[in-house]
Write an enzyme that holds these catalytic residues in place. Sequence first.
Site, PDB file in Angstrom:
ATOM      1  N   ALA A  53      13.577  -0.908  -5.055  1.00 34.22           N
ATOM      2  CA  ALA A  53      12.569  -0.779  -4.112  1.00 34.22           C
ATOM      3  C   ALA A  53      13.594   0.197  -2.747  1.00 34.22           C
ATOM      4  CB  ALA A  53      12.212  -1.897  -3.411  1.00 34.22           C
ATOM      5  N   ARG A  81      22.430   0.202  -9.120  1.00 33.82           N
ATOM      6  CA  ARG A  81      23.318   0.658  -8.089  1.00 33.82           C
ATOM      7  C   ARG A  81      24.232   1.709  -8.421  1.00 33.82           C
ATOM      8  NH1 ARG A  81      25.714  -5.041  -6.783  1.00 33.82           N
ATOM      9  NH2 ARG A  81      25.270  -5.144  -9.076  1.00 33.82           N
ATOM     10  N   PRO A  98      14.310   0.370 -11.865  1.00 29.39           N
ATOM     11  CA  PRO A  98      13.504   0.272 -10.623  1.00 29.39           C
ATOM     12  C   PRO A  98      14.320  -0.436  -9.374  1.00 29.39           C
ATOM     13  CG  PRO A  98      12.825  -1.471 -12.070  1.00 29.39           C
ATOM     14  CD  PRO A  98      13.569  -0.644 -12.787  1.00 29.39           C
ATOM     15  N   CYS A 101      11.943  -9.337  -9.349  1.00 26.47           N
ATOM     16  CA  CYS A 101      12.430  -8.988  -7.865  1.00 26.47           C
ATOM     17  C   CYS A 101      12.958 -10.420  -7.216  1.00 26.47           C
ATOM     18  CB  CYS A 101      11.347  -8.451  -7.276  1.00 26.47           C
ATOM     19  SG  CYS A 101      11.657  -7.928  -5.436  1.00 26.47           S
ATOM     20  N   LYS A 124       9.984  -6.294 -17.013  1.00 27.53           N
ATOM     21  CA  LYS A 124      11.452  -6.844 -16.339  1.00 27.53           C
ATOM     22  C   LYS A 124      11.331  -8.161 -16.035  1.00 27.53           C
ATOM     23  CE  LYS A 124      15.091  -4.221 -13.791  1.00 27.53           C
ATOM     24  NZ  LYS A 124      15.526  -5.266 -13.424  1.00 27.53           N
ATOM     25  N   ASN A 138      20.590  -4.644 -18.222  1.00 27.05           N
ATOM     26  CA  ASN A 138      20.435  -4.276 -16.994  1.00 27.05           C
ATOM     27  C   ASN A 138      21.576  -5.118 -15.974  1.00 27.05           C
ATOM     28  OD1 ASN A 138      18.464  -4.708 -13.900  1.00 27.05           O
ATOM     29  ND2 ASN A 138      19.993  -3.071 -14.358  1.00 27.05           N
ATOM     30  N   GLY A 139      22.525  -4.637 -15.216  1.00 28.26           N
ATOM     31  CA  GLY A 139      23.423  -5.373 -14.539  1.00 28.26           C
ATOM     32  C   GLY A 139      24.727  -5.007 -14.721  1.00 28.26           C
ATOM     33  N   ASP A 140      25.464  -4.581 -13.656  1.00 24.88           N
ATOM     34  CA  ASP A 140      26.843  -4.136 -13.495  1.00 24.88           C
ATOM     35  C   ASP A 140      27.357  -2.829 -14.384  1.00 24.88           C
ATOM     36  OD1 ASP A 140      27.106  -6.308 -11.970  1.00 24.88           O
ATOM     37  OD2 ASP A 140      27.912  -7.678 -13.437  1.00 24.88           O
TER      38      ASP A 140
END
Length: 314
Positions: free
Chosen positions: A11, A219, A9, A95, A134, A195-197
């Site tokens: 935003a 991303r 997710p 978040c 999350k 999650n990440g990179d």
Amino acid sequence: MAFTIALAPMAGYTDQSFRRICTAYGMDYATTEMVSTKALYYKDKKTRRLMAVAEDEAPVSLQLFGDDADIFRRVVEDLGEELAPFRALDINMGCPAPKIVKTGAGSALLKTPEKAEAIIKACVEASPIPVTVKIRKGFAEGGEEGMEIAKIAEAAGASEITVHGRTREAYYSGKADWDFILRVAGAVSVPVMGNGDILQAEDVLKHRADALAGVALGRGAVGHPFIFREIQQVLRGEEVQLPSKDEIIATAKKHLALSVAEKGEHLGVIEMRKHFIGYLKGFEQAKKHRNEILTLKREEDILRYLDHLTKESL
């Protein structure tokens, strides 16, 4: 068990049009943008539009944020059958945005385990669909509150946990701590998504492990939804099929059309601008093209400009 590749997710990014594009390239499931429990509680119509799901999407989780367990419970009870289209109800406890954290929601819940537990329990008791959570590694640098929250989430009935390997204070800087993610996966019995990179397909091979149910990427998919196809190819041991210039432009056009159909021309074009930055990355004179396309306000003008780009090289 299959290794799951999900869209995390984000935003302002993971709206219906983007999720539909990612579905076309092999995404296993996605999560909506954050939806405010308080806004739903007070019947805000604009907020409810964030919940729209298209028939041609991969499974979608609905992500809610807030800091009040009673409001979570009432909102989930009120939604009732409206939750049927979703694969799960996801609770945002990661978040890092100041406007979210200062209300006690998002990653602020990492510091209030009792409140986090009450929210998860309320959702599990009220929801007709599975509840997922999350989280982040921790709040301040050096913190690992995420481990405690993960164990609380499991005990409270959560069916899946996604762990971003950064603290709240790190935002998106530095490197995600995948060792921490794997430690969480080894400490709980429910599925854990890392999650990440994950910015290119090969990154999945660095982090794939038996303890992990899969990865959620954010991303890395913006302006490059092809990454889902590429990851599936890497996992099968195949040569990665990079998108051609024509495929990139055709996908950008389709994404624009979906965005305009969903939100109207004015807002649909504005929402696409951040995606165009990604789509045009790697093009010759990319900066010039980005600057030009970001000034255009009509769909037909953008389509004309994209047609012009097919004559130029990557």
